[in-house]
Design an enzyme around this catalytic site. Structure first.
Site, PDB file in Angstrom:
ATOM      1  N   GLN A 119       0.813  -1.214   0.000  1.00  0.00           N
ATOM      2  CA  GLN A 119       0.000   0.000   0.000  1.00  0.00           C
ATOM      3  C   GLN A 119       0.852   1.272   0.000  1.00  0.00           C
ATOM      4  OE1 GLN A 119      -3.652  -0.184   2.481  1.00  0.00           O
ATOM      5  NE2 GLN A 119      -2.657   1.436   3.637  1.00  0.00           N
ATOM      6  N   GLU A 170      -3.262   8.973  -0.848  1.00  0.00           N
ATOM      7  CA  GLU A 170      -2.412   9.623   0.142  1.00  0.00           C
ATOM      8  C   GLU A 170      -1.404  10.576  -0.490  1.00  0.00           C
ATOM      9  OE1 GLU A 170      -1.047   6.350   2.582  1.00  0.00           O
ATOM     10  OE2 GLU A 170      -2.915   6.350   3.721  1.00  0.00           O
ATOM     11  N   ASP A 223       4.330   0.202   4.087  1.00  0.00           N
ATOM     12  CA  ASP A 223       3.139  -0.390   4.691  1.00  0.00           C
ATOM     13  C   ASP A 223       2.705  -1.476   3.716  1.00  0.00           C
ATOM     14  OD1 ASP A 223       0.841  -1.193   5.870  1.00  0.00           O
ATOM     15  OD2 ASP A 223      -0.212   0.725   5.765  1.00  0.00           O
ATOM     16  N   ASP A 239      -0.299  -2.235  12.562  1.00  0.00           N
ATOM     17  CA  ASP A 239      -1.429  -1.329  12.302  1.00  0.00           C
ATOM     18  C   ASP A 239      -2.714  -2.128  12.516  1.00  0.00           C
ATOM     19  OD1 ASP A 239      -3.374   0.376  11.308  1.00  0.00           O
ATOM     20  OD2 ASP A 239      -2.664   0.380   9.256  1.00  0.00           O
ATOM     21  N   LYS A 273      -3.244   5.310  15.610  1.00  0.00           N
ATOM     22  CA  LYS A 273      -4.320   6.015  14.892  1.00  0.00           C
ATOM     23  C   LYS A 273      -5.443   6.225  15.904  1.00  0.00           C
ATOM     24  CE  LYS A 273      -3.942   3.894  10.247  1.00  0.00           C
ATOM     25  NZ  LYS A 273      -4.319   2.685   9.466  1.00  0.00           N
ATOM     26  N   ARG A 284      -5.140   8.819   8.486  1.00  0.00           N
ATOM     27  CA  ARG A 284      -5.971   7.845   7.775  1.00  0.00           C
ATOM     28  C   ARG A 284      -5.962   8.252   6.298  1.00  0.00           C
ATOM     29  NH1 ARG A 284      -8.296   4.135  11.296  1.00  0.00           N
ATOM     30  NH2 ARG A 284      -8.107   2.983   9.333  1.00  0.00           N
ATOM     31  N   LYS A 312       3.520   9.267  10.022  1.00  0.00           N
ATOM     32  CA  LYS A 312       3.270   9.091   8.594  1.00  0.00           C
ATOM     33  C   LYS A 312       1.951   9.761   8.256  1.00  0.00           C
ATOM     34  CE  LYS A 312       0.765   4.811   7.900  1.00  0.00           C
ATOM     35  NZ  LYS A 312       0.582   3.608   7.112  1.00  0.00           N
TER      36      LYS A 312
HETATM   37  P1  PGA Z   1      -6.359   3.591   6.079  1.00  0.00           P
HETATM   38  O1  PGA Z   1      -4.901   3.287   5.522  1.00  0.00           O
HETATM   39  O2  PGA Z   1      -6.354   4.906   6.705  1.00  0.00           O
HETATM   40  O3  PGA Z   1      -7.201   3.480   4.841  1.00  0.00           O
HETATM   41  O4  PGA Z   1      -6.645   2.498   7.082  1.00  0.00           O
HETATM   42  C1  PGA Z   1      -3.726   3.712   6.125  1.00  0.00           C
HETATM   43  C2  PGA Z   1      -2.911   2.544   6.630  1.00  0.00           C
HETATM   44  O5  PGA Z   1      -3.230   1.368   6.401  1.00  0.00           O
HETATM   45  O6  PGA Z   1      -1.916   2.770   7.319  1.00  0.00           O
HETATM   46 ZN    ZN Z   2      -1.454   0.372   7.518  1.00  0.00          ZN
END
Ligand code: PGA
Ligand code: ZN
Length: 426
Positions: free
Chosen positions: A168, A212, A247, A315, A338, A367, A389
């Site tokens: 990702q 992102e 990630d 995560d 998060k 996010r 990040k």
């Molecule tokens: P998400 O992705 O905010 O869509 O969960 C970010 C991540 O996986 O770190």
């Molecule tokens: Zn992640």
């Protein structure tokens, strides 16, 4: 009971529907103290979510915003949360969070909505800081002074793009900079060099960006993507200051029925995937890898942590949840923090505290669906996290960098860029 309570009494809460960077509706909350001071916070939203995250309440009315409206969550703030916390002292963060947890009564906040609860929780902290006349990072910690190393996500894949790259996020990590500002200058150089490299190799469509704000080129192979990124770092002369991080978000390429990872077009066992990771770590100076295995592949995390010798970040695996950190903490060595995964600021701070006690690294994270709210920058400095990040470009990302640049100048000589000590700046 604190002294001077009248000055700090919560007098009202206002919640409204706003839009995040994907044009999806989300919640903005204002917590009022007296008639003149308020604190505001926006709620971000994930797409590549872990199954153990706090629950997000959406309206489900397909005729409005495709069912993504947050009217019910807003009504929960106004009709259920507000009566419970108006009249409380805004500095009493933990009791306010506990009151919301009790009101909800479920382990994942599905009754009132994790999105409603985190909005109020964050706005409470902001209102308290404002009422005290302090920036949020300082309100959180008299010793806040560490500027985090940014993990800059320059090649996007997985669920956050329409290309076929499985990882990702493929990122640079400017650990050799002396200051946060220098990390941004390095980031600028590399981003622009990478743009030239990608567009000359794959054409101008290759430099469109993902959710992102990093490039989303038509690449399938992780190594091919890495070779371009390494080249961009080399041509800009920053090779001695830059490491790399990923990630993997492996939950999203795990086939639960086959119990195999479908990676780069082939089904692979856990051990085969680990071998691929070992090769990556041998080939490139990689500092950090997030979610290298499926969120429930405890054995996989264990092997990665023991055998790769780098930072392994949980995560989806830990969901910023103190209970999961206790149960699974020994299987990785860093936490992705998060706030909306767990649902209140107090629980987020518990997760951070528990991580420090496990000798964990902490990376504060955005996010994929962000807003213009830079609260995570204040929290990253407030807990001296050492790493952050927040994607790459576009204003919902750069607002976080801008806040860190502001904090760095505000701290002056007291500011310390975590640099190579990103896992433990002390
Ligand atoms: P998400 O992705 O905010 O869509 O969960 C970010 C991540 O996986 O770190
Ligand atoms: Zn992640």
């Amino acid at each position: 009971m604190y002294l001077g309570r009248e000055r700090f009494t919560i007098t009202g809460i206002v919640a409204r529907e706003i839009l995040d960077c994907r044009f999806n509706p989300t919640i903005q909350v204002d917590v009022w103290v007296g008639n003149e001071i308020f604190g505001r916070a926006d709620v971000p939203a994930g797409r590549s979510r872990g199954e153990k995250e706090a629950w997000e309440i959406r309206d489900g009315d397909k005729k409005v915003y495709g069912g993504l409206g947050v009217g019910r969550a807003i009504r929960n703030i106004e009709d259920r949360i507000a009566p419970a916390i108006v009249g409380m002292d805004v500095r009493d963060q933990r009791n306010i969070d506990l009151a919301m947890i009790a009101l909800d009564g479920t382990p994942n906040k599905q009754n009132i909505g994790g999105n409603a609860v985190i909005g109020v929780s964050m706005a409470t902290a902001r209102a308290a800081a404002n009422a005290c006349g302090l920036p949020l990072y300082r309100y959180l910690n008299a010793n806040a002074h560490v500027l985090p190393v940014p993990l800059l996500n320059y090649i996007n894949g997985g669920r956050l793009t329409s290309n076929d790259l499985d990882f990702q996020e493929i990122c640079i990590f400017p650990v050799g900079a002396e200051t946060f500002r220098e990390s941004m200058i390095i980031g600028w150089d590399v981003y622009n060099a990478l743009r030239d490299i990608l567009s000359s190799k794959y054409g101008k469509l290759a430099v469109n960006v993902g959710d992102e704000g990093g490039f989303a080129p038509p690449i399938v192979s992780t190594k091919e993507a890495m070779d371009h990124l390494v080249r961009a770092v080399e041509v800009t002369g920053h090779a001695d200051k830059v490491m790399y991080g990923f990630d993997c978000a492996a939950t999203h390429f795990y086939d639960a029925e086959k119990k195999m990872y479908k990676f780069e077009g082939e089904y692979r066992t856990r051990t085969e995937l680990l071998d691929f990771y070992k090769d990556l770590v041998k080939t490139y100076p990689i500092a950090s890898m997030e979610d290298p295995f499926d969120e429930n592949d405890i054995e996989g995390f264990d092997m990665a942590t023991k055998e790769l010798g780098i930072q392994i970040v949980g995560d989806d695996f830990l969901c910023t949840n103190p209970k999961l950190i206790r149960e699974r903490g020994a299987r990785c060595n860093a936490l992705l923090l998060k706030f909306n995964q767990v649902g209140t600021l107090s629980e987020t701070l518990d997760a951070a505290e528990s991580s420090y006690r496990h000798q964990f690294g902490i990376m504060v994270s955005e996010r994929s669906g962000e807003t213009e709210d830079p609260i995570l920058s204040d929290v990253a400095v407030g807990i001296n996290a050492g790493q952050i990040k927040t994607g790459a470009t576009r204003s919902e990302r750069t607002v976080k960098y801008n806040r860190l640049l502001e904090i760095e100048t505000e701290l002056g000589d007291a500011a310390l860029y975590a640099g190579r000590l990103f896992r433990n700046p002390f």
